[in-house]
Design a protein around this motif. Structure first.
Motif, mmCIF file in Angstrom:
data_model
loop_
_atom_site.group_PDB
_atom_site.id
_atom_site.type_symbol
_atom_site.label_atom_id
_atom_site.label_comp_id
_atom_site.label_asym_id
_atom_site.label_seq_id
_atom_site.Cartn_x
_atom_site.Cartn_y
_atom_site.Cartn_z
ATOM 1 N N PHE A 179 0.821 -1.202 0.000
ATOM 2 C CA PHE A 179 0.000 0.000 0.000
ATOM 3 C C PHE A 179 0.863 1.263 0.000
ATOM 4 C CE2 PHE A 179 -2.384 -3.320 2.140
ATOM 5 C CZ PHE A 179 -3.600 -3.289 1.462
ATOM 6 N N SER A 180 0.275 2.332 -0.509
ATOM 7 C CA SER A 180 0.956 3.629 -0.499
ATOM 8 C C SER A 180 0.873 4.244 0.896
ATOM 9 C CB SER A 180 0.300 4.577 -1.517
ATOM 10 O OG SER A 180 0.763 5.898 -1.325
ATOM 11 N N THR B 247 -3.495 7.866 0.427
ATOM 12 C CA THR B 247 -2.818 6.941 1.331
ATOM 13 C C THR B 247 -3.599 5.635 1.376
ATOM 14 O OG1 THR B 247 -2.009 8.772 2.674
ATOM 15 C CG2 THR B 247 -2.006 6.591 3.692
ATOM 16 N N GLY B 248 -2.905 4.514 1.265
ATOM 17 C CA GLY B 248 -3.572 3.216 1.283
ATOM 18 C C GLY B 248 -3.896 2.678 -0.086
ATOM 19 N N GLN B 249 -3.542 3.394 -1.162
ATOM 20 C CA GLN B 249 -3.801 2.905 -2.508
ATOM 21 C C GLN B 249 -2.872 1.731 -2.828
ATOM 22 O OE1 GLN B 249 -3.175 5.791 -5.621
ATOM 23 N NE2 GLN B 249 -4.308 4.600 -7.152
ATOM 24 N N TYR B 250 -3.387 0.771 -3.609
ATOM 25 C CA TYR B 250 -2.560 -0.362 -4.010
ATOM 26 C C TYR B 250 -1.445 0.121 -4.933
ATOM 27 C CZ TYR B 250 -6.591 -3.169 -2.520
ATOM 28 O OH TYR B 250 -7.614 -3.730 -1.809
ATOM 29 N N ILE B 251 -0.207 -0.264 -4.610
ATOM 30 C CA ILE B 251 0.928 0.042 -5.475
ATOM 31 C C ILE B 251 1.361 -1.198 -6.242
ATOM 32 C CG2 ILE B 251 3.353 0.745 -5.513
ATOM 33 C CD1 ILE B 251 2.828 2.572 -3.208
ATOM 34 N N ALA B 252 1.361 -2.327 -5.559
ATOM 35 C CA ALA B 252 1.798 -3.569 -6.197
ATOM 36 C C ALA B 252 1.224 -4.754 -5.418
ATOM 37 C CB ALA B 252 3.322 -3.637 -6.253
ATOM 38 N N LEU C 2 8.788 -5.755 4.594
ATOM 39 C CA LEU C 2 10.177 -5.330 4.387
ATOM 40 C C LEU C 2 10.364 -4.548 3.090
ATOM 41 C CD1 LEU C 2 11.988 -8.610 5.516
ATOM 42 C CD2 LEU C 2 11.819 -6.465 6.787
ATOM 43 N N ALA C 3 9.304 -4.435 2.293
ATOM 44 C CA ALA C 3 9.415 -3.716 1.017
ATOM 45 C C ALA C 3 9.573 -2.212 1.269
ATOM 46 C CB ALA C 3 8.187 -3.979 0.155
ATOM 47 N N VAL C 4 10.395 -1.573 0.454
ATOM 48 C CA VAL C 4 10.660 -0.143 0.562
ATOM 49 C C VAL C 4 10.244 0.518 -0.750
ATOM 50 C CG1 VAL C 4 12.383 1.649 0.903
ATOM 51 C CG2 VAL C 4 12.571 -0.513 2.148
ATOM 52 N N VAL C 5 9.300 1.454 -0.666
ATOM 53 C CA VAL C 5 8.817 2.173 -1.848
ATOM 54 C C VAL C 5 9.574 3.497 -1.944
ATOM 55 C CG1 VAL C 5 6.808 3.154 -3.006
ATOM 56 C CG2 VAL C 5 6.546 1.109 -1.596
ATOM 57 N N ASP C 6 10.139 3.758 -3.148
ATOM 58 C CA ASP C 6 10.900 4.997 -3.377
ATOM 59 C C ASP C 6 9.929 6.052 -3.918
ATOM 60 O OD1 ASP C 6 12.797 6.896 -3.752
ATOM 61 O OD2 ASP C 6 13.747 5.937 -5.487
ATOM 62 N N TYR C 7 9.667 7.077 -3.099
ATOM 63 C CA TYR C 7 8.741 8.149 -3.474
ATOM 64 C C TYR C 7 9.519 9.400 -3.890
ATOM 65 C CZ TYR C 7 5.153 5.435 -0.970
ATOM 66 O OH TYR C 7 4.307 4.461 -0.539
ATOM 67 N N ASP C 8 8.879 10.199 -4.745
ATOM 68 C CA ASP C 8 9.426 11.496 -5.133
ATOM 69 C C ASP C 8 8.292 12.516 -5.089
ATOM 70 O OD1 ASP C 8 10.816 13.647 -6.071
ATOM 71 O OD2 ASP C 8 10.774 12.994 -8.176
ATOM 72 N N MET C 9 8.404 13.522 -4.213
ATOM 73 C CA MET C 9 7.356 14.522 -4.069
ATOM 74 C C MET C 9 7.818 15.914 -4.491
ATOM 75 S SD MET C 9 5.572 13.309 -0.479
ATOM 76 C CE MET C 9 7.130 13.254 0.406
ATOM 77 N N GLU C 10 8.873 15.973 -5.265
ATOM 78 C CA GLU C 10 9.414 17.258 -5.692
ATOM 79 C C GLU C 10 8.473 17.919 -6.697
ATOM 80 O OE1 GLU C 10 13.545 19.125 -7.568
ATOM 81 O OE2 GLU C 10 13.312 16.966 -7.232
#
Length: 362
Positions: free
Chosen positions: A269-270, A325-330, A346-354
């Motif tokens: 989840f996001s 928040t909570g949206q399915y990512i994968a 243990l999964a790590v999601v790489d976000y970019d909010m620039e």
């Protein structure tokens, strides 16, 4: 949870009224005490064990007393915000009394009786011993029941911080009145064969106190004839699966054995309401624990469509941006559910909010 939050027990009130015995064991020492003594004690320590609760066989006890032509009256009462029993009660009670025919009149004499009340702001259920002693040996009448109700109100005393004080207090009196009301009606004398409830209840002069009339609770019944046009709409109907669910025989998905070579999935989840998803990284340790694949919107051959509503289509997976928040990512797929859950944690999601506008919170 019930013990931690001090929820009142309905069962304890019943066990108290029927003279139950509690068997305790502390080390090699065994002890049998009454339910009343058990409720008054402090909480059991880690060395004490509640072995059993013995409920007397009242059918056998009453069969021994058949020579005295005694009858056992037993009723339980419970009032709660929701009537189906899934809410904490305002008050519960269990009333039990032995009655027999009076030799000098047409009424019934109250013998041994036990009245228990609970869930009204106290730590545990209590017995109304003084009311029991007062009614024992008496023929229920308006005067007798009036005095019993007054005595009960002095026993069932609620704490000042208890909600619905007056209502809970009136419930205790109402339970006692309802329990004996059919006996009072049988003993009430009425002229010309008619029953005048008002004059019967109000006539005793000793009920007058400084010009005020003290009255007992009265009961009434009203029958409403429903429109059968939409039958059975509005009728109480049992849920179709209630019996099989309550008996434990219903089979749920987790009860079904997994087939051979079955794969198990868990969503990632996001954690950001609005952000670019640059990638998903699995730690090396999680990859080794049976992870087969991580499926995202890029792996969908057709349209990334999860559901269509009146507000428009919604994607199955977040694409380049997360929308909430909570949206399915994968979807992470592994050989067992345990491995899938551990790897997803243990999964790590790489976000970019620039250069993204702040999300609007509703």
């Amino acid at each position: 949870m019930a013990q931690r939050n001090h929820f009142p027990s309905d069962i304890a009130t019943v066990l108290l009224a029927v003279s139950s015995l509690v068997n305790l064991m502390n080390g090699l020492k065994s002890e049998e005490i009454t339910m009343e003594e058990f409720l008054r004690r402090h909480e059991l320590d880690s060395k004490s064990i509640l072995v059993s609760v013995k409920i007397p066989d009242w059918d056998r006890i009453m069969s021994i007393s058949l020579g005295t032509k005694m009858k056992l009256l037993f009723e339980t009462y419970r009032v709660a915000p929701r009537p189906l029993g899934n809410a904490l009660p305002y008050l519960n009670a269990t009333l039990m009394a032995k009655i027999s025919r009076c030799a000098s009149s047409n009424g019934m004499v109250v013998g041994d009786c036990r009245f228990a009340f609970g869930a009204y702001g106290t730590k545990h259920a209590i017995r109304a011993t003084k009311v029991e002693e007062f009614l024992t040996g008496k023929v229920p009448s308006v005067d007798v029941l009036y005095e019993a109700v007054k005595l009960l109100r002095s026993i069932v005393v609620l704490d000042d911080d208890t909600s619905y004080l007056a209502y809970r207090s009136s419930l205790a009196a109402g339970f006692l009145f309802e329990f004996f009301s059919h006996l009072v009606e049988g003993n009430a004398e009425s002229p010309n064969g008619y029953v005048n409830g008002y004059s019967t209840l109000m006539s005793p002069a000793r009920h007058l106190d400084h010009g005020k009339v003290s009255t007992l609770l009265t009961s009434g019944k009203q029958e409403v004839e429903l429109n059968k046009q939409y039958h059975p709409v509005g009728e109480p109907i049992a849920k179709s699966g209630a019996v099989i669910q309550a008996s434990g025989e219903v089979v749920y998905v987790d009860d079904i054995p997994s087939p051979t070579n079955c794969l198990h999935g868990v969503f990632i989840f996001s954690t950001k309401p609005l952000a670019r998803v640059k990638g998903i990284e699995l730690k090396p340790k999680s990859v080794a624990d049976g992870v087969n694949a991580v499926i995202s919107f890029k792996d969908i051959l057709g349209e990334n469509l999860g559901i269509k509503t009146g507000f428009g289509p919604e994607p199955l997976f977040a694409d380049d941006f997360t929308r909430c928040t909570g949206q399915y990512i994968a979807l992470l797929v592994a050989d067992t559910q345990k491995h899938a859950d551990m790897a997803a944690d243990l999964a790590v999601v790489d976000y970019d909010m620039e250069n993204l506008e702040p999300p609007i919170y509703l």
